[in-house]
Scaffold this active site. Structure first.
Site, PDB file in Angstrom:
ATOM      1  N   HIS A   8       0.842  -1.198   0.000  1.00 24.78           N
ATOM      2  CA  HIS A   8       0.000   0.000   0.000  1.00 24.78           C
ATOM      3  C   HIS A   8       0.872   1.240   0.000  1.00 24.78           C
ATOM      4  CE1 HIS A   8       0.873  -0.592   4.259  1.00 24.78           C
ATOM      5  NE2 HIS A   8       0.286   0.537   4.585  1.00 24.78           N
ATOM      6  N   HIS A  55       1.346   3.806   2.008  1.00 27.45           N
ATOM      7  CA  HIS A  55       1.899   4.518   3.173  1.00 27.45           C
ATOM      8  C   HIS A  55       3.435   4.533   3.126  1.00 27.45           C
ATOM      9  CE1 HIS A  55      -2.065   4.199   5.648  1.00 27.45           C
ATOM     10  NE2 HIS A  55      -2.033   5.264   4.878  1.00 27.45           N
ATOM     11  N   HIS A  68       6.000  -5.789  12.127  1.00 24.92           N
ATOM     12  CA  HIS A  68       5.396  -4.451  12.057  1.00 24.92           C
ATOM     13  C   HIS A  68       4.927  -4.022  13.447  1.00 24.92           C
ATOM     14  CE1 HIS A  68       2.484  -1.275  10.760  1.00 24.92           C
ATOM     15  NE2 HIS A  68       3.226  -1.192   9.679  1.00 24.92           N
ATOM     16  N   HIS A  80      -7.689  -1.534   5.565  1.00 22.76           N
ATOM     17  CA  HIS A  80      -6.776  -0.531   6.116  1.00 22.76           C
ATOM     18  C   HIS A  80      -7.265   0.860   5.694  1.00 22.76           C
ATOM     19  CE1 HIS A  80      -3.197   0.619   8.194  1.00 22.76           C
ATOM     20  NE2 HIS A  80      -2.582   1.094   7.138  1.00 22.76           N
ATOM     21  N   ASP A 110      -0.721  -3.930   5.883  1.00 21.27           N
ATOM     22  CA  ASP A 110      -1.374  -3.428   7.095  1.00 21.27           C
ATOM     23  C   ASP A 110      -2.861  -3.768   7.023  1.00 21.27           C
ATOM     24  OD1 ASP A 110       1.112  -2.485   7.573  1.00 21.27           O
ATOM     25  OD2 ASP A 110       0.557  -0.381   7.796  1.00 21.27           O
ATOM     26  N   ASP A 148       5.889   4.300   5.130  1.00 20.88           N
ATOM     27  CA  ASP A 148       6.764   3.325   5.787  1.00 20.88           C
ATOM     28  C   ASP A 148       6.804   2.001   5.011  1.00 20.88           C
ATOM     29  OD1 ASP A 148       4.041   3.102   6.700  1.00 20.88           O
ATOM     30  OD2 ASP A 148       4.681   1.800   8.328  1.00 20.88           O
ATOM     31  N   HIS A 149       6.079   1.938   3.911  1.00 19.06           N
ATOM     32  CA  HIS A 149       6.102   0.745   3.054  1.00 19.06           C
ATOM     33  C   HIS A 149       6.633   1.049   1.647  1.00 19.06           C
ATOM     34  CE1 HIS A 149       3.705  -1.909   5.797  1.00 19.06           C
ATOM     35  NE2 HIS A 149       3.507  -0.728   6.338  1.00 19.06           N
TER      36      HIS A 149
END
Lengths: 323, 323
Positions: free
Chosen positions: B62, B64, B270, B141, B211, B66-67
């Site tokens: 996805h 975000h 995570h 999510h 997530d 941090d990914h």
């Protein structure tokens, strides 16, 4: 003026060196400034004492990724950590667009703090916040790139004897003078701050260069500087092999400029990943000592090679200490 | 199937854990796959044996940061290192726009290799390259997010006795059958590959989750899986304090789903940065052991907590070994 190298490698990170970033503190304040922000800068900050809540202003030299790809993560993490204070980012054209496009595409919509972008490629760019004043010098690189000329604004030392003689009552008027503002006495007499105040110590001044293949562009600014931090991506022999198309400096080029300016302190950084502390013939790597030797031949001042997480202080007497 | 955790922290990096990324190898090939690519993934790879030249395909769960904030730097560094092979990136809407906007604003114009983006949020997304087949399962999510169901394609084992009996001459026809293609003999007789070939060993299958606050969305896919790697950002007590708005799972939620599916292997990852190996009351941090205990109560299979740079192998007999 204290500063910590957060990254000292050109282009790509190595196991020892991250890509470019530098943290700077002025005086005793925990507020700090960041010059450049390569990917992984927030990771390096986990190993230093700089809090993202206390980051005051970011200066970016140019749009290449090894100088700015750490911005979105640093800002997003500061947001998650609860920062609410506005953050100013002084940068050339492209950086604001890059950060805003990144956030638009990655679901970052409501930062808890404003981002104030200031175009450092604007003519007569000038930043001041009471602690420091910063101007930009155009460099020669593949994209518009700037060195930042950073000057401390020392506190004012007030001439108490002169003020008593003038009959200026202690209190708000003294404070105004100390802030550099002229005052008018009850008698109608005008007292100029510059007549009764002087900096508590001579301002410390440094230049943090961006990527650049013409160090002489800094010659004039160096006349008003104690320290230069400048890229030295190659030694002369490697530049001859690689060719000039990447528009970087050699250790010799920077040393020559610093010597001509009679500069007290020179720190070289942004080394090609071929330069290692432990070079090996097999991996065709070279010793970083080659960069030092090449610069030393031309420059007899205080010469240092930057290393990640090393910190220095430019003292009030203009000497440079390792912390 | 070998895999290495490159990042196991939720949202922001800590001194011990980077943000999410996982490297995966199928069989003995040096080609590898990357699932998610948080900032600093290229730095983690400097500490593993994965070469950017051998990276075959990237899967992003996805948008975000941090990914995915490590993508531009990873790609730019692969380019500087001389990669020329096309790179496929399977990702939901937004990732291609993010990467292309970043490159447009930061002077990355002529990569030496093509980037092939494949929309993993498309209906019936399916990826196969002969070594592995991958499908996506929609998660729950704050943005569209996907788990990747990754199945090895084992080499075909050919039934030599049957082929000799059928009079199939050794050579190109055998090779065709082994590749899974049916053949027609000179006699006009058709031989189905499925009749004379079988996988040399049962395909190994794993799910790498994105997530997600509804692990049960994976219940069906888990019936066809040996291993689940899933986020467990919180324990139940912390989720109750934090609230459900971030849409993450607890260790208990994931354990319950895995137990119901009688899953052999479960690895949690995570983790919120409040979970530490060395918790302290002063810093209000918790022990990662709390996550393990909470899951263990509900799940009796092979349970592990992910750690950065730890590598595992899912063996042909479906056991899991730490490397």
């Amino acid at each position: 003026m204290r500063f910590t190298f957060l990254g000292t490698s050109a282009g790509t990170p190595t196991a020892q060196r991250n890509v470019t970033a530098l943290a700077l503190n002025i005086g005793e304040s925990r507020d700090w400034y960041l010059v450049d922000c390569g990917e992984g800068t927030q990771h390096r900050l986990l190993r230093s004492r700089h809090s993202s809540a206390k980051l005051k202003t970011i200066f970016i030299t140019h749009v290449h990724g090894d100088h700015c790809y750490g911005l979105p993560g640093l800002i997003a993490s500061a947001n998650m950590s609860g920062r609410t204070a506005a953050l100013t980012i002084c940068a050339p054209d492209g950086i604001e667009q890059y950060v805003r496009a990144t956030f638009a595409h990655t679901d970052v919509h409501n930062l808890r703090f404003p981002l104030n972008f200031v175009r450092s490629d604007a003519p007569n760019f000038y930043y001041s916040d009471g602690s420091v004043e910063v101007s930009a010098v155009a460099m020669s690189h593949r994209v518009p790139c700037f060195a930042y000329h950073i000057k401390e604004i020392p506190p004012n030392h007030i001439d108490e004897v002169a003020l008593d003689a003038l009959g200026v009552p202690r209190g708000p008027l003294w404070h105004q003078l100390q802030q550099g503002e002229d005052i008018v006495l009850a008698s109608g007499e005008r007292v100029a701050a510059s007549k009764v105040c002087r900096p508590a110590w001579p301002a410390r001044k440094m230049i943090v260069g961006g990527d650049n293949d013409q160090p002489d562009l800094l010659s004039e600014a160096l006349q008003d500087s104690d320290l230069l931090i400048h890229e030295a991506t190659f030694t002369e022999d490697i530049l001859a092999k690689v060719g000039p198309q990447y528009m970087h400096s050699t250790a010799a080029m920077v040393a020559k400029t610093a010597a001509a300016a009679a500069l007290p302190h020179l720190i070289l950084t942004h080394f090609s990943q071929r330069y290692r502390k432990d070079p090996s013939k097999k991996a065709k790597t070279h010793s970083v000592a080659e960069l030092f030797s090449e610069a030393r031949e031309l420059y007899q001042g205080n010469l240092l090679l930057a290393e990640d997480l090393k910190s220095y202080q430019l003292e009030k007497d203009k000497s440079l200490s390792e912390l």
